[in-house]
Design an enzyme around this catalytic site. Sequence first.
Site, short mmCIF file in Angstrom:
data_model
loop_
_atom_site.label_atom_id
_atom_site.label_comp_id
_atom_site.label_asym_id
_atom_site.label_seq_id
_atom_site.Cartn_x
_atom_site.Cartn_y
_atom_site.Cartn_z
N GLU A 99 1.30 -24.18 -13.44
CA GLU A 99 2.03 -24.67 -12.40
C GLU A 99 2.24 -26.12 -11.71
O GLU A 99 3.22 -26.52 -11.36
CB GLU A 99 1.65 -23.67 -11.07
CG GLU A 99 1.97 -22.20 -11.36
CD GLU A 99 3.30 -21.82 -11.44
OE1 GLU A 99 4.20 -22.40 -10.88
OE2 GLU A 99 3.60 -21.07 -12.62
N SER A 104 -14.86 37.72 14.81
CA SER A 104 -16.36 37.94 15.08
C SER A 104 -17.06 36.58 14.94
O SER A 104 -18.15 36.46 15.45
CB SER A 104 -16.86 39.02 14.18
OG SER A 104 -16.33 40.25 14.72
#
Length: 812
Positions: free
Chosen positions: A90, A471
């Site tokens: 770049e 229960s």
Amino acid sequence: MRFVLRFFGFLFSIGAIFFLIGAVGLAYGFWFFSKDLPDHAQLANYEPPVMTRVHASDGSLIAEYARERRLYVPIQSMPNLVKAAFLSAEDKNFYKHPGIDPEGVIRAIVVNIKSGGKREQGASTITQQVAKNFLVGNERSYERKIREALIALRMETTFSKDKILELYLNEIYLGLSNYGVAASALNYFGKSLHELNIAEVAYLAALPKAPNNYHPFRQRQAAIDRRNWVIGRMVENGYITAEQGDAAKKEPLNVTPRVVSPNSIASGYFAEGVRRDIAERYGEEKLYEGGLLIRATLDPKMQAMARKSLVDGLVRFDEARGWRGAQSKLDLTGREWGLALAEVPAMGDVQPWRLAVVLEVSGGRARIGLQPKKESSGQLSRDRETGFITADGVKWTRRAVEKAVAVGDVVYVEPLDGKQGQYRIRQVPEISGAIVAMDPQTGRVHAMVGGFSFDQSEFNRATQAMRQPGSSFKPLVYATALDNGYTPSSQIMDSPFVLDMGPGQAAWAPSNYDGKAAGLRTLRYGIEHSKNLMTVRLSNEIGMPVVSEYARRFGVYDDMLPLLSMSLGAGETTVMRMTAAYSMFVNGGRRIKPTLIDQIQDRSGRTIYRHDDRKCTTCNAEQWDGGAAPKLTDSREQVIDPLTAYQITSILEGVVQRGTAQSVKAVGKPLAGKTGTTNDAKDVWFVGFSPDLAVGVFLGYDQPKSLGNAATAGQYAAPVFRDFMQMALKDKPATPFRVPAGIKLIRVNASTGTRAGGEGGGTILEAFKPGQSPPAYFAPTDEEGVPQAEYEPAPPETMPRRAVGATPNGLY
């Protein structure tokens, strides 16, 4: 001579005038384009969106959340090879130019002219690209380029080169939803930056120009060519040798996109629970952009065990009700079966189940084609796998192969162990359920499965489904009694009970599951045999407001109505809440808060949340003074007396040894727990624990309906608990439950609770608090178990109305 001087003077004057005009023009242009430039100084405090990552307790990655997949890495941690590749591709003069590279501009112009007008090379420096990406946007215009250049010049005077390069390498888009080099290294190659080789860093550096043009699968040759060009530039710039470059160019493009999915360990429900928690604590923006590092409590091995146990339980129940037929049907006429089957959605978290289509049925077996897998590129694999369903594979359907499937049927199948190429037919259960496993000392959730498949339904039945516990709620009633003066040997009448509901309303007359009454019995007997009548009478004696308060303390209900029916589990709660409540029995009565998260760190590594908030005031001593080791200060609320907690734990251990959950004894380790079956068997539960692991199990239809006239929790929920505990405790020692100081263990008759003289059959060690002791005598009973002599058989009793409410559920 004078003429020559005048001529040069004239030229000088004209030049000066043009120079002034140019200078004024440049100054005006500079002013015009600079007057509303973005403030580049804001980049000093820039915090880019960074993905949040969730790790299991063993460090493995289970989920990532992000709008942009990015990991931020300081420039000091960037390998030189990575920087070299991007500088070569770049901006090779990055460390030399002032933000604009005149040499690069001239070179780009020459190259582009030679190429016939094709724009093969740009002239933007890395500084200009940072300015474009962060501040001015990517509009194609000369004005934007001028503004970009001006900002680049300013940035170079404000920031160091390293800072600018750091911003660039962490912000740049590199395709496949990846931003920055760190995330791209992970998601393209499954490596950290320091693990990348020359060919790999060169490919990443090839991407900023146009990621889609160098797609690793769709544009593979172009990607390789561009990568090799970058390698050549690295050689040219002296970052690597020619030999290294030649070797790198010969390497294939080994891109294997990484997929991070909770499905890999069937933890979709768990990961979604963490996501919801973080979103509620910090908001969506922090979750998806804050770069949080989350250490979850998940134990991957235990999670796999939990899922297998639950799925096996659901399948066991579902298959007992017969084969319902294929998932769907395909018309294979003129179609390639692999392509056709690939279009059928399949659940990704039900491995080893796979979707298959029946290709042929003959000779007592069916030939099937398995759904093709996808390659790393996302394309459908060209490979085709086939197998057979034989009589062994349909045995559970109680049908012949020809009667079970037909050509074109789409079904789930599972490989048969030890039989290569043979498969068992499977069907997705209609029933659902949940399982939660947590550390009872801390509330850390080790495993959580909220249904058969997260892909099928994201509704989490462990935390979101409000169901009646039946229960399994009873131990809280008995714990309330034990905490208020009762003993395990205290006696309650098990006989018919009628509650007057007031004028115009039918009386409420609960009954035991077996329809029988056992007479005067101990509290222990009432829980071990899950007696409804004893529970209702006990609740009536101690008062439902007291029971309601204890239910709130334990976190089962926030505000329970003080109705007698609620003592039988007629209210609605979650598996997570019930598991946490039972944890408080085994941890000595200390309040715990269930959590899926151990610790959260922000993007800078600072801890912003820790579940364990215990303090250690002497842990930071400069040196040891020879005294005792520092101790953590436990400030958790004491929900019930530790001695009460052990008493109820001992009684629940009896449920496994002599009561309704004897199937759990097969684990062979000290375990305690309680079954729970609601009215009409619409919900079945088992909640229990070992000394160091609490587990809650629930099974039921999403739209509540009966599981069967004879269905019980001991039959369906307890085996899921048993199977899980067998795996989870396989390599653990048989640790007994911890007995707190102050408890007296006295041998009593297991049936009557009276003091026993020796260690003969039918005796147990019962837990008593200081000042308590077992009764010395209990009246003899007749064949029906109802006491004689001192106690007359009790007629149906009509009690005054204590509260008004709807006819309750949750009786067994």
